[in-house]
Design an enzyme around this catalytic site. Structure first.
Site, PDB file in Angstrom:
ATOM      1  N   GLY A  41      55.395 -13.327   2.018  1.00 38.63           N
ATOM      2  CA  GLY A  41      56.571 -13.834   1.324  1.00 38.63           C
ATOM      3  C   GLY A  41      57.761 -13.923   2.247  1.00 38.63           C
ATOM      4  O   GLY A  41      57.614 -13.987   3.478  1.00 38.63           O
ATOM      5  N   CYS A  42      58.944 -13.914   1.676  1.00 34.52           N
ATOM      6  CA  CYS A  42      60.166 -14.001   2.475  1.00 34.52           C
ATOM      7  C   CYS A  42      60.192 -12.891   3.516  1.00 34.52           C
ATOM      8  O   CYS A  42      60.013 -11.717   3.198  1.00 34.52           O
ATOM      9  CB  CYS A  42      61.387 -13.904   1.563  1.00 34.52           C
ATOM     10  SG  CYS A  42      62.959 -13.895   2.458  1.00 34.52           S
ATOM     11  N   PHE A  43      60.428 -13.269   4.767  1.00 35.50           N
ATOM     12  CA  PHE A  43      60.348 -12.272   5.829  1.00 35.50           C
ATOM     13  C   PHE A  43      61.483 -11.258   5.803  1.00 35.50           C
ATOM     14  O   PHE A  43      61.399 -10.211   6.435  1.00 35.50           O
ATOM     15  CB  PHE A  43      60.226 -12.905   7.219  1.00 35.50           C
ATOM     16  CG  PHE A  43      61.077 -14.108   7.502  1.00 35.50           C
ATOM     17  CD1 PHE A  43      62.333 -14.275   6.950  1.00 35.50           C
ATOM     18  CD2 PHE A  43      60.613 -15.098   8.359  1.00 35.50           C
ATOM     19  CE1 PHE A  43      63.120 -15.387   7.242  1.00 35.50           C
ATOM     20  CE2 PHE A  43      61.379 -16.217   8.661  1.00 35.50           C
ATOM     21  CZ  PHE A  43      62.633 -16.364   8.093  1.00 35.50           C
ATOM     22  N   TRP A  44      62.565 -11.520   5.061  1.00 38.50           N
ATOM     23  CA  TRP A  44      63.664 -10.550   5.015  1.00 38.50           C
ATOM     24  C   TRP A  44      63.182  -9.186   4.527  1.00 38.50           C
ATOM     25  O   TRP A  44      63.469  -8.156   5.138  1.00 38.50           O
ATOM     26  CB  TRP A  44      64.759 -11.038   4.074  1.00 38.50           C
ATOM     27  CG  TRP A  44      65.489 -12.265   4.510  1.00 38.50           C
ATOM     28  CD1 TRP A  44      65.484 -12.839   5.744  1.00 38.50           C
ATOM     29  CD2 TRP A  44      66.346 -13.067   3.688  1.00 38.50           C
ATOM     30  NE1 TRP A  44      66.284 -13.965   5.745  1.00 38.50           N
ATOM     31  CE2 TRP A  44      66.825 -14.126   4.514  1.00 38.50           C
ATOM     32  CE3 TRP A  44      66.746 -12.998   2.362  1.00 38.50           C
ATOM     33  CZ2 TRP A  44      67.696 -15.098   4.019  1.00 38.50           C
ATOM     34  CZ3 TRP A  44      67.615 -13.970   1.872  1.00 38.50           C
ATOM     35  CH2 TRP A  44      68.078 -15.010   2.690  1.00 38.50           C
ATOM     36  N   GLU A  85      56.084 -17.698   6.768  1.00 38.52           N
ATOM     37  CA  GLU A  85      57.104 -16.736   7.185  1.00 38.52           C
ATOM     38  C   GLU A  85      56.389 -15.418   7.463  1.00 38.52           C
ATOM     39  O   GLU A  85      55.640 -14.918   6.627  1.00 38.52           O
ATOM     40  CB  GLU A  85      58.173 -16.560   6.108  1.00 38.52           C
ATOM     41  CG  GLU A  85      59.047 -17.778   5.924  1.00 38.52           C
ATOM     42  CD  GLU A  85      60.310 -17.489   5.114  1.00 38.52           C
ATOM     43  OE1 GLU A  85      60.614 -16.298   4.889  1.00 38.52           O
ATOM     44  OE2 GLU A  85      60.980 -18.454   4.710  1.00 38.52           O
TER      45      GLU A  85
END
Length: 208
Positions: A41-44, A85
């Site tokens: 998912g979102c790499f953050w 990502e």
């Protein structure tokens, strides 16, 4: 030479190999850092989780899995570049193993049962994927998935891909250390801060 002096010299010579061995061991360099590349998912949020794991030295957000020779946020966000990502994790194998990182990846960093999405983010760029650097990582990843599947740790089947790493492209600077720099960003508060709480609850000995 008196008997006492002779005995003392004999004892000193007997200790010399041990002393030299200990000196060599002390001078031996530490093992090199190892690398894991994971997408979830979102790499953050994935980056933020692994930045709080003991033994992890560096986490870089970026892109992996695409066929193009380079990647950017704009091209990857289209969902057509083939990239996901991902994060590149450099870790000290004396303090944390690749298998332990995978356990955190599956149980904390993301939901491995969501196909081509993660939470509110949808598209193949948000897929669950392990990009392996060598056959040993490949075996560990497959065995971990098989063990979790047999134990029925998730209500739905695991859809995580296990594929050889071809290349990793670091993301733009404004994506790096995003959670640490933006702890009150609405996305971080809602979707990623709970992951840190889960890390500390499930694996307190491994969490920073």
């Amino acid at each position: 030479m008196g008997p006492h002096l002779s005995a003392l010299l004999t004892a000193l010579f007997a200790l010399m190999p041990l002393s030299l061995g200990a000196a060599r061991a002390a001078a031996a360099p530490p093992p090199p850092l190892q690398t894991a590349v994971l997408a979830g998912g979102c790499f953050w949020g994935v980056e933020g989780v692994f930045e709080h794991v003991k033994g992890v030295r560096e986490v870089v957000s970026g892109y992996a899995g695409g066929s193009r020779s380079e990647a950017s946020y704009d091209t990857v966000s289209s969902g057509r570049s083939g990239h996901a990502e991902a994060v590149r994790i450099r870790f000290d194998p004396r303090r944390v193993s690749y298998g332990q990182l995978l356990t955190i990846y599956f149980k904390v960093a993301h939901d491995p049962t969501q196909l081509n999405r993660q939470g509110p983010d949808q598209g193949p760029q948000y897929r669950s994927a392990i990009f392996t650097a060598n056959p040993e990582q490949q075996r560990t990843a497959v065995e971990t998935i098989n063990q979790l599947s047999r134990a029925r740790r998730f209500p739905q089947p695991i859809v995580t891909q296990v594929v050889p790493l071809q290349a990793f492209y670091p993301a733009e600077a404004y994506h790096q250390n995003f959670m640490a720099r933006n702890p009150f960003h609405p996305y971080i508060v809602v979707h990623d801060q709970p992951k840190l709480a889960r890390l500390r609850a499930l694996y307190p000995a491994m969490a920073l």
